[in-house]
Design an enzyme around this catalytic site. Sequence first.
Site, PDB file in Angstrom:
ATOM      1  N   ARG A 142      15.741  57.684  41.223  1.00  0.00           N
ATOM      2  CA  ARG A 142      15.141  58.446  42.328  1.00  0.00           C
ATOM      3  C   ARG A 142      15.220  57.650  43.633  1.00  0.00           C
ATOM      4  NH1 ARG A 142       9.633  59.235  40.028  1.00  0.00           N
ATOM      5  NH2 ARG A 142       9.086  60.379  41.897  1.00  0.00           N
ATOM      6  N   ARG A 172       1.609  53.954  38.550  1.00  0.00           N
ATOM      7  CA  ARG A 172       1.247  55.374  38.542  1.00  0.00           C
ATOM      8  C   ARG A 172       1.639  56.023  37.209  1.00  0.00           C
ATOM      9  NH1 ARG A 172       3.624  59.287  43.173  1.00  0.00           N
ATOM     10  NH2 ARG A 172       5.366  59.652  41.780  1.00  0.00           N
ATOM     11  N   ARG A 181      15.648  67.062  51.573  1.00  0.00           N
ATOM     12  CA  ARG A 181      16.047  65.775  50.999  1.00  0.00           C
ATOM     13  C   ARG A 181      17.552  65.568  51.058  1.00  0.00           C
ATOM     14  NH1 ARG A 181      11.194  65.635  47.331  1.00  0.00           N
ATOM     15  NH2 ARG A 181      11.244  63.717  46.154  1.00  0.00           N
ATOM     16  N   ARG A 185       3.339  60.986  34.322  1.00  0.00           N
ATOM     17  CA  ARG A 185       4.401  61.842  34.861  1.00  0.00           C
ATOM     18  C   ARG A 185       5.706  61.515  34.159  1.00  0.00           C
ATOM     19  NH1 ARG A 185       4.874  62.940  41.351  1.00  0.00           N
ATOM     20  NH2 ARG A 185       7.073  62.696  40.868  1.00  0.00           N
ATOM     21  N   LYS A 244       3.466  59.644  50.110  1.00  0.00           N
ATOM     22  CA  LYS A 244       3.597  60.760  51.056  1.00  0.00           C
ATOM     23  C   LYS A 244       2.719  61.950  50.682  1.00  0.00           C
ATOM     24  CE  LYS A 244       8.030  62.279  49.218  1.00  0.00           C
ATOM     25  NZ  LYS A 244       7.534  63.328  48.331  1.00  0.00           N
TER      26      LYS A 244
HETATM   27  P1  AMP Z   1       8.257  64.640  44.558  1.00  0.00           P
HETATM   28  O1  AMP Z   1       6.922  65.002  43.995  1.00  0.00           O
HETATM   29  O2  AMP Z   1       8.398  65.008  46.001  1.00  0.00           O
HETATM   30  O3  AMP Z   1       8.640  63.207  44.277  1.00  0.00           O
HETATM   31  O4  AMP Z   1       9.340  65.538  43.773  1.00  0.00           O
HETATM   32  C1  AMP Z   1       9.471  65.453  42.361  1.00  0.00           C
HETATM   33  C2  AMP Z   1      10.831  65.983  41.924  1.00  0.00           C
HETATM   34  O5  AMP Z   1      10.957  67.354  42.299  1.00  0.00           O
HETATM   35  C3  AMP Z   1      12.034  65.294  42.536  1.00  0.00           C
HETATM   36  O6  AMP Z   1      12.382  64.096  41.871  1.00  0.00           O
HETATM   37  C4  AMP Z   1      13.104  66.377  42.372  1.00  0.00           C
HETATM   38  O7  AMP Z   1      13.535  66.455  41.024  1.00  0.00           O
HETATM   39  C5  AMP Z   1      12.305  67.643  42.674  1.00  0.00           C
HETATM   40  N1  AMP Z   1      12.335  67.947  44.119  1.00  0.00           N
HETATM   41  C6  AMP Z   1      11.283  67.965  44.974  1.00  0.00           C
HETATM   42  N2  AMP Z   1      11.681  68.292  46.216  1.00  0.00           N
HETATM   43  C7  AMP Z   1      13.029  68.487  46.151  1.00  0.00           C
HETATM   44  C8  AMP Z   1      14.024  68.816  47.102  1.00  0.00           C
HETATM   45  N3  AMP Z   1      13.730  69.002  48.405  1.00  0.00           N
HETATM   46  N4  AMP Z   1      15.303  68.933  46.670  1.00  0.00           N
HETATM   47  C9  AMP Z   1      15.627  68.761  45.374  1.00  0.00           C
HETATM   48  N5  AMP Z   1      14.739  68.413  44.429  1.00  0.00           N
HETATM   49  C10 AMP Z   1      13.440  68.281  44.806  1.00  0.00           C
END
Ligand code: AMP
Length: 195
Positions: free
Chosen positions: A145, A128, A89, A134, A14
């Site tokens: 996740r 990845r 989310r 990461r 995404k």
């Molecule tokens: P992402 O890069 O979108 O996969 O986000 C990485 C991490 O950031 C997630 O696993 C959460 O720990 C945190 N995170 C990102 N967006 C949100 C959200 N909308 N609500 C809560 N945690 C978030």
Amino acid sequence: MTRMLIIGPPGSGKGTQAERISERLGVVAISTGDIFRANVKGETPLGVEARKYMDNGDFVPDSVTNKMVRDRLSEGGVEDGFLLDGYPRTTAQVDYLDQILADGDQKLDVVLQLTADDGELVSRLLGRAKETGRSDDNEAVIRHRLDLYHEQTEAVVARYAERGILTQVDGIGQIDKVTDRVLHALHAHAALIRT
Ligand code: AMP
């Protein structure tokens, strides 16, 4: 002018697609994950707080995330629209975003969901992890996740489906092919709204 969301499980690409859509539609892409990572790197108070959750693959609490998004949407650069990547989310975040938008007399045009099955996602994310290092890309955290996505974020998708603004795209395949599918779906959705 487009105000949209991109939703997808971890590893669905995404972030990559969000960047491409943002270029093509000329709207700013706002990734909550990127904002959190930048804060973790800069060791800001927000980053220190967020890190406690991110390393375990948990959601950062709504109170923290919601405020951050409200602040970002009140800054400049969103007058011509925006693409939110990774927010909302949880259904509580959906309610909060509804309120932010209502306060600004705005509404969402479209919600794009990228789909992919869990087996494919786990192998992509493990790949990845080797490349990026990461800290939230090890197998136990990846599975957690994904579980959270199914438990919490699919309910978010269902909300937008009920409102008739959801469009779904298969996220499996070459990046360019997926981008073509995405742009096609967005055009089809926009045409549908206009008619
Ligand atoms: P992402 O890069 O979108 O996969 O986000 C990485 C991490 O950031 C997630 O696993 C959460 O720990 C945190 N995170 C990102 N967006 C949100 C959200 N909308 N609500 C809560 N945690 C978030």
